[in-house]
Design a protein around this motif. Structure first.
Motif, PDB file in Angstrom:
ATOM      1  N   ASP A  26     -19.079  20.001 -42.303  1.00  0.00           N
ATOM      2  CA  ASP A  26     -18.140  21.100 -42.527  1.00  0.00           C
ATOM      3  C   ASP A  26     -17.784  21.674 -41.163  1.00  0.00           C
ATOM      4  OD1 ASP A  26     -16.555  22.901 -43.926  1.00  0.00           O
ATOM      5  OD2 ASP A  26     -18.172  24.375 -44.097  1.00  0.00           O
ATOM      6  N   VAL A  27     -16.526  21.471 -40.754  1.00  0.00           N
ATOM      7  CA  VAL A  27     -16.059  21.867 -39.426  1.00  0.00           C
ATOM      8  C   VAL A  27     -15.456  23.258 -39.485  1.00  0.00           C
ATOM      9  CG1 VAL A  27     -14.508  21.289 -37.528  1.00  0.00           C
ATOM     10  CG2 VAL A  27     -15.593  19.458 -38.865  1.00  0.00           C
ATOM     11  N   GLY A  28     -15.965  24.163 -38.634  1.00  0.00           N
ATOM     12  CA  GLY A  28     -15.509  25.546 -38.674  1.00  0.00           C
ATOM     13  C   GLY A  28     -16.042  26.241 -39.898  1.00  0.00           C
ATOM     14  N   CYS A  29     -17.356  26.176 -40.084  1.00  0.00           N
ATOM     15  CA  CYS A  29     -17.983  26.606 -41.344  1.00  0.00           C
ATOM     16  C   CYS A  29     -17.956  28.102 -41.572  1.00  0.00           C
ATOM     17  CB  CYS A  29     -19.425  26.100 -41.401  1.00  0.00           C
ATOM     18  SG  CYS A  29     -20.530  26.826 -40.144  1.00  0.00           S
ATOM     19  N   GLY A  30     -17.717  28.906 -40.516  1.00  0.00           N
ATOM     20  CA  GLY A  30     -17.703  30.356 -40.700  1.00  0.00           C
ATOM     21  C   GLY A  30     -19.026  30.868 -41.229  1.00  0.00           C
ATOM     22  N   SER A  31     -18.974  31.685 -42.258  1.00  0.00           N
ATOM     23  CA  SER A  31     -20.188  32.261 -42.835  1.00  0.00           C
ATOM     24  C   SER A  31     -20.940  31.278 -43.726  1.00  0.00           C
ATOM     25  CB  SER A  31     -19.850  33.527 -43.638  1.00  0.00           C
ATOM     26  OG  SER A  31     -19.005  33.201 -44.735  1.00  0.00           O
ATOM     27  N   GLY A  32     -20.419  30.069 -43.880  1.00  0.00           N
ATOM     28  CA  GLY A  32     -21.145  29.024 -44.598  1.00  0.00           C
ATOM     29  C   GLY A  32     -20.899  28.956 -46.088  1.00  0.00           C
ATOM     30  N   ARG A  33     -19.901  29.657 -46.579  1.00  0.00           N
ATOM     31  CA  ARG A  33     -19.703  29.707 -48.031  1.00  0.00           C
ATOM     32  C   ARG A  33     -19.376  28.331 -48.608  1.00  0.00           C
ATOM     33  NH1 ARG A  33     -16.267  34.324 -51.289  1.00  0.00           N
ATOM     34  NH2 ARG A  33     -16.682  33.572 -53.382  1.00  0.00           N
ATOM     35  N   PHE A  34     -18.461  27.584 -47.959  1.00  0.00           N
ATOM     36  CA  PHE A  34     -18.127  26.275 -48.514  1.00  0.00           C
ATOM     37  C   PHE A  34     -19.251  25.270 -48.273  1.00  0.00           C
ATOM     38  CE2 PHE A  34     -15.910  22.109 -48.547  1.00  0.00           C
ATOM     39  CZ  PHE A  34     -15.510  22.151 -49.876  1.00  0.00           C
ATOM     40  N   ALA A  35     -19.947  25.390 -47.154  1.00  0.00           N
ATOM     41  CA  ALA A  35     -21.105  24.514 -46.916  1.00  0.00           C
ATOM     42  C   ALA A  35     -22.132  24.674 -48.029  1.00  0.00           C
ATOM     43  CB  ALA A  35     -21.730  24.827 -45.556  1.00  0.00           C
ATOM     44  N   ARG A  36     -22.312  25.894 -48.502  1.00  0.00           N
ATOM     45  CA  ARG A  36     -23.261  26.120 -49.604  1.00  0.00           C
ATOM     46  C   ARG A  36     -22.739  25.511 -50.907  1.00  0.00           C
ATOM     47  NH1 ARG A  36     -24.152  30.720 -46.397  1.00  0.00           N
ATOM     48  NH2 ARG A  36     -22.449  31.914 -47.316  1.00  0.00           N
ATOM     49  N   ARG A  37     -21.419  25.492 -51.087  1.00  0.00           N
ATOM     50  CA  ARG A  37     -20.869  24.826 -52.270  1.00  0.00           C
ATOM     51  C   ARG A  37     -21.143  23.318 -52.201  1.00  0.00           C
ATOM     52  NH1 ARG A  37     -16.723  27.883 -54.947  1.00  0.00           N
ATOM     53  NH2 ARG A  37     -16.731  26.198 -56.477  1.00  0.00           N
ATOM     54  N   SER A  87     -20.001  10.864 -45.609  1.00  0.00           N
ATOM     55  CA  SER A  87     -19.224  10.507 -46.798  1.00  0.00           C
ATOM     56  C   SER A  87     -18.131  11.533 -47.087  1.00  0.00           C
ATOM     57  CB  SER A  87     -20.147  10.383 -48.014  1.00  0.00           C
ATOM     58  OG  SER A  87     -20.845  11.594 -48.245  1.00  0.00           O
ATOM     59  N   PHE A  88     -18.252  12.733 -46.507  1.00  0.00           N
ATOM     60  CA  PHE A  88     -17.240  13.775 -46.732  1.00  0.00           C
ATOM     61  C   PHE A  88     -17.197  14.681 -45.504  1.00  0.00           C
ATOM     62  CE2 PHE A  88     -15.737  17.888 -48.493  1.00  0.00           C
ATOM     63  CZ  PHE A  88     -14.576  17.463 -49.111  1.00  0.00           C
ATOM     64  N   ILE A  89     -15.992  14.955 -45.031  1.00  0.00           N
ATOM     65  CA  ILE A  89     -15.791  15.894 -43.922  1.00  0.00           C
ATOM     66  C   ILE A  89     -14.751  16.908 -44.355  1.00  0.00           C
ATOM     67  CG2 ILE A  89     -15.043  16.200 -41.539  1.00  0.00           C
ATOM     68  CD1 ILE A  89     -15.991  13.402 -40.925  1.00  0.00           C
ATOM     69  N   SER A  90     -15.081  18.176 -44.214  1.00  0.00           N
ATOM     70  CA  SER A  90     -14.161  19.252 -44.581  1.00  0.00           C
ATOM     71  C   SER A  90     -13.843  20.113 -43.368  1.00  0.00           C
ATOM     72  CB  SER A  90     -14.769  20.119 -45.694  1.00  0.00           C
ATOM     73  OG  SER A  90     -16.054  20.601 -45.318  1.00  0.00           O
ATOM     74  N   SER A  91     -12.650  20.670 -43.403  1.00  0.00           N
ATOM     75  CA  SER A  91     -12.210  21.605 -42.373  1.00  0.00           C
ATOM     76  C   SER A  91     -11.330  22.631 -43.053  1.00  0.00           C
ATOM     77  CB  SER A  91     -11.442  20.874 -41.272  1.00  0.00           C
ATOM     78  OG  SER A  91     -10.848  21.792 -40.365  1.00  0.00           O
ATOM     79  N   LEU A  92     -11.817  23.863 -43.136  1.00  0.00           N
ATOM     80  CA  LEU A  92     -11.094  24.925 -43.834  1.00  0.00           C
ATOM     81  C   LEU A  92     -10.552  25.925 -42.828  1.00  0.00           C
ATOM     82  CD1 LEU A  92     -13.081  23.695 -46.006  1.00  0.00           C
ATOM     83  CD2 LEU A  92     -12.949  25.917 -47.140  1.00  0.00           C
ATOM     84  N   ALA A  93      -9.223  25.974 -42.720  1.00  0.00           N
ATOM     85  CA  ALA A  93      -8.538  26.948 -41.864  1.00  0.00           C
ATOM     86  C   ALA A  93      -9.069  26.929 -40.439  1.00  0.00           C
ATOM     87  CB  ALA A  93      -8.666  28.356 -42.459  1.00  0.00           C
ATOM     88  N   SER A  94      -9.374  25.727 -39.933  1.00  0.00           N
ATOM     89  CA  SER A  94      -9.906  25.635 -38.575  1.00  0.00           C
ATOM     90  C   SER A  94      -9.203  24.582 -37.722  1.00  0.00           C
ATOM     91  CB  SER A  94     -11.413  25.342 -38.614  1.00  0.00           C
ATOM     92  OG  SER A  94     -11.681  24.119 -39.268  1.00  0.00           O
ATOM     93  N   LEU A  95      -8.474  23.647 -38.342  1.00  0.00           N
ATOM     94  CA  LEU A  95      -7.872  22.568 -37.563  1.00  0.00           C
ATOM     95  C   LEU A  95      -6.846  23.094 -36.571  1.00  0.00           C
ATOM     96  CD1 LEU A  95      -7.821  19.512 -37.127  1.00  0.00           C
ATOM     97  CD2 LEU A  95      -6.017  19.359 -38.853  1.00  0.00           C
ATOM     98  N   HIS A  96      -6.156  24.185 -36.900  1.00  0.00           N
ATOM     99  CA  HIS A  96      -5.139  24.704 -35.989  1.00  0.00           C
ATOM    100  C   HIS A  96      -5.744  25.358 -34.750  1.00  0.00           C
ATOM    101  CE1 HIS A  96      -6.197  28.129 -38.566  1.00  0.00           C
ATOM    102  NE2 HIS A  96      -5.815  28.902 -37.576  1.00  0.00           N
TER     103      HIS A  96
END
Length: 207
Positions: A26-37, A87-96
């Motif tokens: 999880d790239v740009g995880c912030g407070s970790g909410r999506f990582a916990r999901r 197997s999965f890479i996520s980036s939420l509101a961080s690629l920019h």
């Protein structure tokens, strides 16, 4: 939590998960909410962010299980990534926040069959993009009002430090062009609330 555009799309992102257990980044995880999901879905997660305060906040909450989470401060533009590992890479509101070419390293870090899912922000490029942005305004206002009312009924929410925000966004046409060039076979889907979803599945004949 107050209404958050990124959190609103968590279910859509989770729907992109490939089948079976695996490891996620999880790239740009912030407070970790999506990582916990992701951990709750059974993945072991490497969650990185350049912000030390965000990583400290994420570590204080930990993982809900059954998957584990390794929170660490790192810059995706300089952090070496193991090839064919995730197997999965996520980036939420961080690629920019980084050059779009960073997706090349993310692509190489995927296992064959692995999925890259980017929830991004972009400026409108077409009349349809502008119309979609205008349509989001009243929906956004209603969602914020409902969330605020629910918070009041629930006794309020604890304030959290905001994640760093970069105010410059690419045009959606630039995102599409970059995806065609660097992520062949990917899709870029415009969303409400001024977001897009970029998805890429690494072919099984690569790696």
């Amino acid at each position: 939590m107050p209404f958050d555009h990124n959190h609103h799309y968590h279910p859509l992102l989770l729907a992109q998960l490939p089948p079976g257990p695996g490891r996620a980044l999880d790239v740009g995880c912030g407070s970790g909410r999506f990582a916990r999901r992701l951990a709750a879905a059974g993945l072991d997660v490497d969650a990185i962010d350049v912000s030390a305060p965000m990583i400290r906040l994420a570590e204080a909450t930990g993982s809900p299980g059954p998957g584990t989470i390794d929170f660490r401060r790192a810059d995706i533009t300089t952090q070496p990534l193991p090839e064919g590992h995730y197997s999965f890479i996520s980036s939420l509101a961080s690629l920019h926040h980084v050059p779009f070419d960073t997706v090349t390293a993310l692509r190489e870090a995927l296992r064959p069959g692995g999925v890259l899912a980017v929830l991004g922000l972009a400026r409108p490029s077409t009349a349809a993009d502008h119309a979609r942005g205008l349509a989001a305004v009243p929906v956004n206002a209603a969602a914020r009002l409902l969330t605020h009312a629910a918070d009041r009924l629930g006794g309020g929410v604890d304030a959290q430090p905001p994640a760093p925000v970069h105010p410059e966004f690419p045009r959606l046409s630039e995102v599409r062009a970059g995806a065609r060039r660097l992520l062949p076979g990917s899709t870029v889907r415009p969303l409400l609330f001024w977001r897009y979803l970029l998805t890429y599945r690494k072919p099984f004949d690569e790696g």
